[in-house]
Structures are given as structure tokens and as C-alpha cells.
Design an enzyme around this catalytic site. Structure first.
Site, PDB file in Angstrom:
ATOM      1  N   SER A   1      64.166  -5.330  61.361  1.00 29.35           N
ATOM      2  CA  SER A   1      63.623  -4.914  60.068  1.00 29.35           C
ATOM      3  C   SER A   1      62.220  -4.332  60.130  1.00 29.35           C
ATOM      4  O   SER A   1      61.820  -3.591  59.228  1.00 29.35           O
ATOM      5  CB  SER A   1      63.646  -6.092  59.091  1.00 29.35           C
ATOM      6  OG  SER A   1      62.897  -7.180  59.613  1.00 29.35           O
TER       7      SER A   1
ATOM      8  N   LYS B   1      60.682  -1.506  54.380  1.00 27.67           N
ATOM      9  CA  LYS B   1      60.135  -1.719  53.038  1.00 27.67           C
ATOM     10  C   LYS B   1      59.824  -0.424  52.283  1.00 27.67           C
ATOM     11  O   LYS B   1      59.798  -0.418  51.046  1.00 27.67           O
ATOM     12  CB  LYS B   1      58.871  -2.565  53.127  1.00 27.67           C
ATOM     13  CG  LYS B   1      59.112  -4.037  53.434  1.00 27.67           C
ATOM     14  CD  LYS B   1      59.661  -4.781  52.238  1.00 27.67           C
ATOM     15  CE  LYS B   1      59.630  -6.288  52.465  1.00 27.67           C
ATOM     16  NZ  LYS B   1      60.043  -7.030  51.254  1.00 27.67           N
TER      17      LYS B   1
END
Length: 402
Positions: free
Chosen positions: A303, A52
Site C-alpha cells: 500500500s 492514498k
């Protein structure tokens, strides 16, 4: 398309010296289990523990000086929060992050540690998002969307550039989906640079917003169901993301909670890496949903790795029970001296390790002269569990597996 390959390449220049170029690790374990050649894109080792940061920093770096002066606000389940907080602090601007009330404590503390003011509101991301928009309207701050924003999408797409440089022969890329920012950015880069590549999105069955949207051919909002994959627990996909996914992504599959938990445990035990629920979703898909692929070079995006320690403990225990590494037995014994020792010796001779014993005479349904024994055992596999059960039944124990 709202985002181009040129946007992704520009984002890469913006992120130079800020993000880590994460590794691409080959995994013998997952390769053998799936019948493919599987590589892991280790974004769980990125700064802030998640991909992110790429999108958040790219967005904030491209704000005007007027927008920066107002401070930024964002909503997040945790990973975007940390990315925004770190990026904002780097540029010397204030940040406020609205997170769901039940966001992992590790993510909340890390976000505060990066310099943000944290507001806890709602049960899922979408409720936190609504609250953040209210605060934004009151304070006139600049909103940094976690996925439905061209600059954020372009930042996430830089993962694909690294991936293709490290493994140009990759054939299939498996990417977790929440609102769709990660897969959107990667899809733009991958399909422009290598149109033959197959892109597979992964969602949890408890929150398949993008899968439902693609199936119905329109944006939908789905009911909330709790999931251990909090990082992809989004009720409504992004508009820009939906358009890109519809155009570029080849398929979306869903995985259940047990499959995600199993993938977390596998990554921890066999591959020696920590992944949160969203981060492990791609591995769950490779193992359980991609049986049509054999002998392919597959890259799975891990992720994020920001998992709460308490959640990790529960997942490990659940995964061990599911795989037959741990079992709970109930049985009755005569309430006489030596009978508990006899039972425990039987278990020991069978090769199981006793983790806990509860011995009770007072439970409802326990007849006078008997005691209920609850056993927590560490076992090798399900075969050993049932071998112990048969052995106990041969010795006249009535056994219940919990």
C-alpha cells in the site's frame, strides 16, 4: 452499501491522467516461501508513494466550489496527508494537515513540499484527528476524511479494477487495514465483479481496531500501542468502512512487529522494492497467516513505500538479527597483549565478519586482570552463529549472545 461499483467506476474516470496505473508484479520469492502464486500490487510506486492519492483526489475533485473556497483540512499519519496536499495544490486551494508528532520526518517534509501547512499534534492518528476537527470548527474549512467517506472509499476501490484487469483469475486478495478505507473500496469492486474471490484484511497486533470491531460486532476504540506500521495505526475504524468490511471481507488476520519488519527486509533485499510497515503487512500475512491456502493465485497490496530512513535502518538491523545475519556476543578475555587478536582471529577463521568491537576493563563485574569484549558480527545464518559459539566455548571462552 454506502459505496457502489458505479461509484468506483466513476472515480476511475475522475482519476484518469492523475494517478499512475501501478504494476502487478509476480514474486518468485514469496510464491516459493508460501506455496502459492503471489503477485504484488505496487501502490508503493504510486504518486506520493501511496494509494492514498486516489481517495484524496477523488474527494477534493467532487467538492463544490463553495467547499473548495474554504480550503481543506485533514488528519493523517502521513500518506493521506500527501495525497490531500497534492490534490489541493492541483486545484489551487489551501490545505492544512494535522499529523501525529512522531510521524516519519520524510512524510512531514513531503507533505509540506506538496504545498500544505502541517500541524503536528498527538501521538497517534486519532489524536491528530481530534485536533483537525477543532481547527476545522475554528476556520470553517472542509474536512477530507482519510477513510470514512464515500468518495475516498470509491477512489481507493479503483485499485481493484486495475487488479482484476491485470489478473482476472486472482483467487485471494490480501489488503492492509487501518481505518478501513482501502479494503472497503476494493471489497466493493471485487465482490461485485467476482463474488467468488476471497478478501483477507491485515492489521498489526498492536492496533487491531477493525478485527476487534468485527469480532465484537460493533465499532470499538482500542488502546494505543506503538507500531512500525504507522500507516495503519488507527484506534477506531470508520463507520462506513465497518459496514462494508462486515458485509464483504472474508477474514481479518493480525501480524506482529517482527513479522512486519521481516517482510520489509524481504521486500528490500529479495524483491528490490521499498515498503513501509503498513505496505509490508500484506506480505507478512501471506507468509505467516495464510497457511490454509496452497497453490492459489494471491494478490497482496503493497500500500505504501514512505518509510523514514532511520526507521528503515532499525528495521534492517532488527531483521538481520532475527534471521541470524547479525549477532552480538559478549565474552571475557585475559587483559594481556595479543589476547584480543587471538579472539578476533578465531572469529575470522570461522567465517564471520567483525562489524564492531568494544574492549573494556572498567565495566562493573569485570575482575582485575580481565577485559570485557562485546562483538557485533555479520554472519550467514543462525547455524553459523551457534557454530561460532561452540568453537569459542571449546577454546574456554564464556559466551553470551545478546
Amino acid at each position: 452499501m454506502p459505496v457502489s461499483l458505479e461509484d468506483v467506476e466513476k472515480a476511475r474516470k475522475t482519476l484518469a491522467g492523475v494517478i499512475c496505473r501501478t504494476g502487478l508484479a509476480y514474486t518468485n520469492t514469496v510464491s516459493e516461501m508460501s506455496g502459492n502464486h503471489v503477485y504484488l500490487k505496487m501502490e508503493n510506486l504510486q504518486r506520493t508513494g501511496s494509494f492514498k492519492l486516489r481517495g484524496a483526489y477523488n474527494k477534493i475533485a467532487n467538492l463544490s466550489e463553495k467547499e473548495k473556497s474554504k480550503g481543506v483540512i485533514a488528519s493523517s499519519a502521513g500518506n493521506h496527508a500527501q495525497g490531500v496536499a497534492l490534490a489541493a495544490t492541483t486545484f489551487g486551494i489551501s490545505s492544512t494537515i494535522v499529523m501525529p508528532k512522531h510521524a516519519p520526518l520524510s512524510k512531514v517534509n513531503a507533505t509540506r513540499g506538496y504545498g500544505a501547512k502541517v500541524v503536528l499534534h498527538g501521538d497517534v492518528y486519532d489524536e491528530a484527528y481530534a485536533k483537525a476537527r477543532c481547527i476545522q470548527a475554528e476556520e470553517n474549512s472542509t474536512f477530507v476524511h482519510p477513510f470514512d467517506d464515500p468518495m475516498v472509499i470509491a477512489g481507493q476501490g479503483t485499485i481493484a479494477l486495475e487488479l482484476l484487469e491485470d489478473l482476472p483469475e486472482v483467487e485471494v486478495v490480501v489488503v492492509p487495514i487501518g481505518g478501513g478505507g482501502l479494503i472497503s473500496g476494493m471489497a466493493v469492486a471485487l465482490k461485485n465483479l467476482k463474488p467468488s474471490i476471497k478478501i483477507i484484511g491485515v492489521q498489526t497486533k498492536n492496533m487491531p481496531c477493525m478485527a476487534e470491531a468485527i469480532s465484537r460486532k460493533c465499532i470499538v476504540t482500542i488502546d494505543k500501542i506503538p507500531t512500525i506500521a504507522d500507516g495503519i495505526a488507527v484506534k477506531t475504524p470508520g463507520n462506513l468502512n465497518f459496514d462494508i468490511v462486515k458485509h464483504f471481507v472474508d477474514d481479518i488476520v493480525t501480524v506482529d512487529e517482527e513479522e512486519i519488519a521481516g517482510a520489509i527486509l524481504l521486500l528490500l533485499e529479495r524483491i528490490k522494492t521499498i515498503a513501509e510497515g503498513a505496505g509490508a503487512a500484506a506480505i507478512a500475512a501471506v507468509l505467516h497467516r495464510l497457511s490454509q491456502y496452497k497453490g492459489r493465485k494471491i494478490a497482496a497490496v503493497i500500500s505504501g513505500g514512505n518509510i523514514d530512513v532511520n526507521t528503515m535502518t532499525r528495521i534492517i538491523n532488527k531483521g538481520m538479527v532475527k534471521s541470524g545475519r547479525k549477532v552480538f556476543f559478549d565474552t571475557m578475555i585475559s587483559d594481556k597483549p595479543g589476547t584480543l587478536w587471538t579472539l578476533l582471529q578465531l572469529i575470522a577463521d570461522a567465517g564471520a565478519n567483525v562489524l564492531a568491537v568494544t574492549h573494556s576493563r572498567d565495566n562493573q563485574g569485570v575482575a582485575l586482570g580481565y577485559a570485557k569484549v562485546e562483538l557485533e558480527l555479520e554472519t550467514a545464518d543462525k547455524e553459523q552463529i551457534y557454530a561460532i559459539k561452540r568453537l569459542m566455548e571449546e577454546k574456554q571462552y564464556c559466551v553470551n549472545i545478546r
